[in-house]
Design a protein around this motif. Sequence first.
Motif, PDB file in Angstrom:
ATOM      1  N   LEU A   1       0.830  -1.202   0.000  1.00  0.00           N
ATOM      2  CA  LEU A   1       0.000   0.000   0.000  1.00  0.00           C
ATOM      3  C   LEU A   1       0.870   1.260   0.000  1.00  0.00           C
ATOM      4  CD1 LEU A   1      -3.024   0.860   0.165  1.00  0.00           C
ATOM      5  CD2 LEU A   1      -2.712   1.026   2.640  1.00  0.00           C
ATOM      6  N   ALA A   2       1.920   1.247   0.818  1.00  0.00           N
ATOM      7  CA  ALA A   2       2.831   2.400   0.867  1.00  0.00           C
ATOM      8  C   ALA A   2       3.557   2.581  -0.455  1.00  0.00           C
ATOM      9  CB  ALA A   2       3.839   2.214   2.008  1.00  0.00           C
ATOM     10  N   SER A   3       3.892   1.482  -1.126  1.00  0.00           N
ATOM     11  CA  SER A   3       4.620   1.568  -2.400  1.00  0.00           C
ATOM     12  C   SER A   3       3.743   2.111  -3.524  1.00  0.00           C
ATOM     13  CB  SER A   3       5.148   0.186  -2.793  1.00  0.00           C
ATOM     14  OG  SER A   3       4.094  -0.658  -3.218  1.00  0.00           O
ATOM     15  N   SER A   4       2.424   2.054  -3.359  1.00  0.00           N
ATOM     16  CA  SER A   4       1.515   2.539  -4.409  1.00  0.00           C
ATOM     17  C   SER A   4       1.173   4.014  -4.250  1.00  0.00           C
ATOM     18  CB  SER A   4       0.221   1.714  -4.380  1.00  0.00           C
ATOM     19  OG  SER A   4      -0.502   1.937  -3.189  1.00  0.00           O
ATOM     20  N   LEU A   5       1.659   4.645  -3.160  1.00  0.00           N
ATOM     21  CA  LEU A   5       1.391   6.069  -2.946  1.00  0.00           C
ATOM     22  C   LEU A   5       2.223   6.924  -3.901  1.00  0.00           C
ATOM     23  CD1 LEU A   5       1.445   6.143   0.967  1.00  0.00           C
ATOM     24  CD2 LEU A   5      -0.578   6.355  -0.486  1.00  0.00           C
ATOM     25  N   PRO A   6       1.719   8.114  -4.265  1.00  0.00           N
ATOM     26  CA  PRO A   6       2.508   9.019  -5.118  1.00  0.00           C
ATOM     27  C   PRO A   6       3.529   9.797  -4.292  1.00  0.00           C
ATOM     28  CG  PRO A   6       0.359   9.970  -4.676  1.00  0.00           C
ATOM     29  CD  PRO A   6       0.359   8.614  -4.017  1.00  0.00           C
ATOM     30  N   TYR A   7       4.795   9.678  -4.634  1.00  0.00           N
ATOM     31  CA  TYR A   7       5.860  10.403  -3.944  1.00  0.00           C
ATOM     32  C   TYR A   7       6.369  11.495  -4.881  1.00  0.00           C
ATOM     33  CZ  TYR A   7       5.683   6.571  -0.617  1.00  0.00           C
ATOM     34  OH  TYR A   7       5.253   5.655   0.322  1.00  0.00           O
ATOM     35  N   CYS A   8       5.606  12.598  -4.939  1.00  0.00           N
ATOM     36  CA  CYS A   8       5.895  13.649  -5.920  1.00  0.00           C
ATOM     37  C   CYS A   8       6.573  14.861  -5.298  1.00  0.00           C
ATOM     38  CB  CYS A   8       4.603  14.073  -6.615  1.00  0.00           C
ATOM     39  SG  CYS A   8       3.240  14.423  -5.474  1.00  0.00           S
TER      40      CYS A   8
ATOM     41  N   HIS B   1       8.862   2.051   7.621  1.00  0.00           N
ATOM     42  CA  HIS B   1       7.532   2.258   7.062  1.00  0.00           C
ATOM     43  C   HIS B   1       7.013   3.672   7.314  1.00  0.00           C
ATOM     44  CE1 HIS B   1       2.995   1.519   7.124  1.00  0.00           C
ATOM     45  NE2 HIS B   1       3.359   1.340   5.875  1.00  0.00           N
ATOM     46  N   GLY B   2       7.034   4.104   8.571  1.00  0.00           N
ATOM     47  CA  GLY B   2       6.496   5.404   8.935  1.00  0.00           C
ATOM     48  C   GLY B   2       7.177   6.572   8.244  1.00  0.00           C
TER      49      GLY B   2
ATOM     50  N   CYS C   1       2.442  12.481  -1.217  1.00  0.00           N
ATOM     51  CA  CYS C   1       1.680  13.709  -1.426  1.00  0.00           C
ATOM     52  C   CYS C   1       0.206  13.380  -1.679  1.00  0.00           C
ATOM     53  CB  CYS C   1       2.266  14.532  -2.557  1.00  0.00           C
ATOM     54  SG  CYS C   1       2.638  13.592  -4.049  1.00  0.00           S
ATOM     55  N   SER C   2      -0.360  12.526  -0.835  1.00  0.00           N
ATOM     56  CA  SER C   2      -1.781  12.189  -0.911  1.00  0.00           C
ATOM     57  C   SER C   2      -2.250  11.862   0.503  1.00  0.00           C
ATOM     58  CB  SER C   2      -2.016  10.999  -1.849  1.00  0.00           C
ATOM     59  OG  SER C   2      -1.386   9.834  -1.342  1.00  0.00           O
ATOM     60  N   ASP C   3      -3.504  11.540   0.659  1.00  0.00           N
ATOM     61  CA  ASP C   3      -4.065  11.237   1.967  1.00  0.00           C
ATOM     62  C   ASP C   3      -3.445   9.947   2.522  1.00  0.00           C
ATOM     63  OD1 ASP C   3      -5.596  11.103   4.235  1.00  0.00           O
ATOM     64  OD2 ASP C   3      -7.372  10.312   3.228  1.00  0.00           O
ATOM     65  N   ILE C   4      -2.826  10.042   3.701  1.00  0.00           N
ATOM     66  CA  ILE C   4      -2.155   8.875   4.300  1.00  0.00           C
ATOM     67  C   ILE C   4      -2.822   8.473   5.619  1.00  0.00           C
ATOM     68  CG2 ILE C   4       0.085   9.330   3.225  1.00  0.00           C
ATOM     69  CD1 ILE C   4       0.952  10.597   5.920  1.00  0.00           C
ATOM     70  N   SER C   5      -4.027   8.965   5.866  1.00  0.00           N
ATOM     71  CA  SER C   5      -4.694   8.672   7.138  1.00  0.00           C
ATOM     72  C   SER C   5      -4.929   7.176   7.325  1.00  0.00           C
ATOM     73  CB  SER C   5      -6.025   9.424   7.232  1.00  0.00           C
ATOM     74  OG  SER C   5      -6.866   9.101   6.136  1.00  0.00           O
TER      75      SER C   5
ATOM     76  N   ASN D   1      -3.144   4.743   5.956  1.00  0.00           N
ATOM     77  CA  ASN D   1      -1.827   4.132   6.180  1.00  0.00           C
ATOM     78  C   ASN D   1      -1.405   4.288   7.635  1.00  0.00           C
ATOM     79  OD1 ASN D   1      -1.986   5.217   3.280  1.00  0.00           O
ATOM     80  ND2 ASN D   1      -0.301   3.753   3.146  1.00  0.00           N
ATOM     81  N   ARG D   2      -1.683   5.467   8.209  1.00  0.00           N
ATOM     82  CA  ARG D   2      -1.311   5.721   9.598  1.00  0.00           C
ATOM     83  C   ARG D   2      -2.090   4.807  10.548  1.00  0.00           C
ATOM     84  NH1 ARG D   2      -2.383  10.663   9.594  1.00  0.00           N
ATOM     85  NH2 ARG D   2      -0.305  11.491   9.176  1.00  0.00           N
ATOM     86  N   LYS D   3      -3.393   4.693  10.323  1.00  0.00           N
ATOM     87  CA  LYS D   3      -4.230   3.837  11.172  1.00  0.00           C
ATOM     88  C   LYS D   3      -3.822   2.368  11.039  1.00  0.00           C
ATOM     89  CE  LYS D   3      -8.248   6.913  10.945  1.00  0.00           C
ATOM     90  NZ  LYS D   3      -9.620   7.097  10.394  1.00  0.00           N
ATOM     91  N   LEU D   4      -3.537   1.953   9.803  1.00  0.00           N
ATOM     92  CA  LEU D   4      -3.122   0.573   9.551  1.00  0.00           C
ATOM     93  C   LEU D   4      -1.800   0.270  10.243  1.00  0.00           C
ATOM     94  CD1 LEU D   4      -3.656  -2.080   7.974  1.00  0.00           C
ATOM     95  CD2 LEU D   4      -2.354  -1.086   6.078  1.00  0.00           C
ATOM     96  N   ALA D   5      -0.858   1.204  10.158  1.00  0.00           N
ATOM     97  CA  ALA D   5       0.454   1.012  10.787  1.00  0.00           C
ATOM     98  C   ALA D   5       0.323   0.916  12.303  1.00  0.00           C
ATOM     99  CB  ALA D   5       1.385   2.162  10.414  1.00  0.00           C
ATOM    100  N   THR D   6      -0.513   1.764  12.895  1.00  0.00           N
ATOM    101  CA  THR D   6      -0.725   1.737  14.348  1.00  0.00           C
ATOM    102  C   THR D   6      -1.353   0.424  14.792  1.00  0.00           C
ATOM    103  OG1 THR D   6      -1.030   4.151  14.382  1.00  0.00           O
ATOM    104  CG2 THR D   6      -1.841   2.902  16.291  1.00  0.00           C
TER     105      THR D   6
END
Length: 321
Positions: free
Chosen positions: A167-174, A186-187, A194-198, A200-205
């Motif tokens: 999931l993290a690898s599919s995020l746009p890193y622009c 990971h964190g 540069c997109s909504d990571i809310s 990802n944050r909840k999943l990581a926690t």
Amino acid sequence: MGFSVLLYNGTGSSDDGFYITAFHTLGNKNYLILALSIIYIITLMGNFVLLAVFIMNPSLQNPKYVAVCNLAVVDISLNSVIIPQMVPVFVFNLNYVSFGTCFSQMFFMHLFGDMESFSLALLAYDRVIAICFPLRYLTINTNLRMLLILLGIWTLAFLLEVYPVTLASSLPYCASRVVRSCCCEHGPVYRLACSDISFNRKLATAKTLAVLLGPLSFIIFTYAVVVVAVLKFASTTQRWKAFHTCLTHLLLVLVYYLPVILAYVLGNLRLVQSSDLLTAILTVSVTLPPMLNPIIYSLKTEELREKIIKLFVKTKVTSHK
């Protein structure tokens, strides 16, 4: 770093990598790298000796030592993923990491980190069976059953990590590609998106709490069962023997969880203001248990200690011939 998994980064290119930066404000950065290098060397030596003794002594090839050897493999793997890549980054300033390599390191680092926690829970399971069912131990806890449990927890750890990392690898890193950590954690990486990571944050926690508190709760439960069982023993000698059996495992649990809890408290209560110092504390707290585990087991387990002494005496005698 020898991983070459290619993952799509959501921007149409998987060629752009990341830049690892940390420890800029630490005046003694090279001493930290030297200390971590020593930790790594001792980790390799201690755990490989443990594995060699296990392989060379059929009497040790039982469920307990299958679990111990699994922990040794995890210890070697975890520190091998973290420490060697830090030398070129922080000694030679070769801090560029390709996209695929970064996420591969992230996956394996967290996989082996999860397995540290699960392996301690597995050793707790072995101890509770040995103490509560001593006469049935060899029928309840066979080598095959231990291997099947190991297969199960390795599969669980894989499944717990593959989704968050993918999931993290599919995020746009622009925007920024500067990872403010000692490695591709990971964190620090997904926060650069540069997109909504809310989510990802909840999943990581949720994943972190499950991996740490799940095995810890199981370990506490097994010790409660052991205490109840031990109190039923009529003989003080039997009680002491049961306690001594658990002492080694208890030390491993404390060595693993206390630094993690300390680092968590220091970070969340803002007791350490320097992010570089906090990163250094976290790095040491993660890499120190794999070094200490084989030392503790070798010193506190009489059977294993005798086998190791015989191995070195035999090697010394052979070398003098």
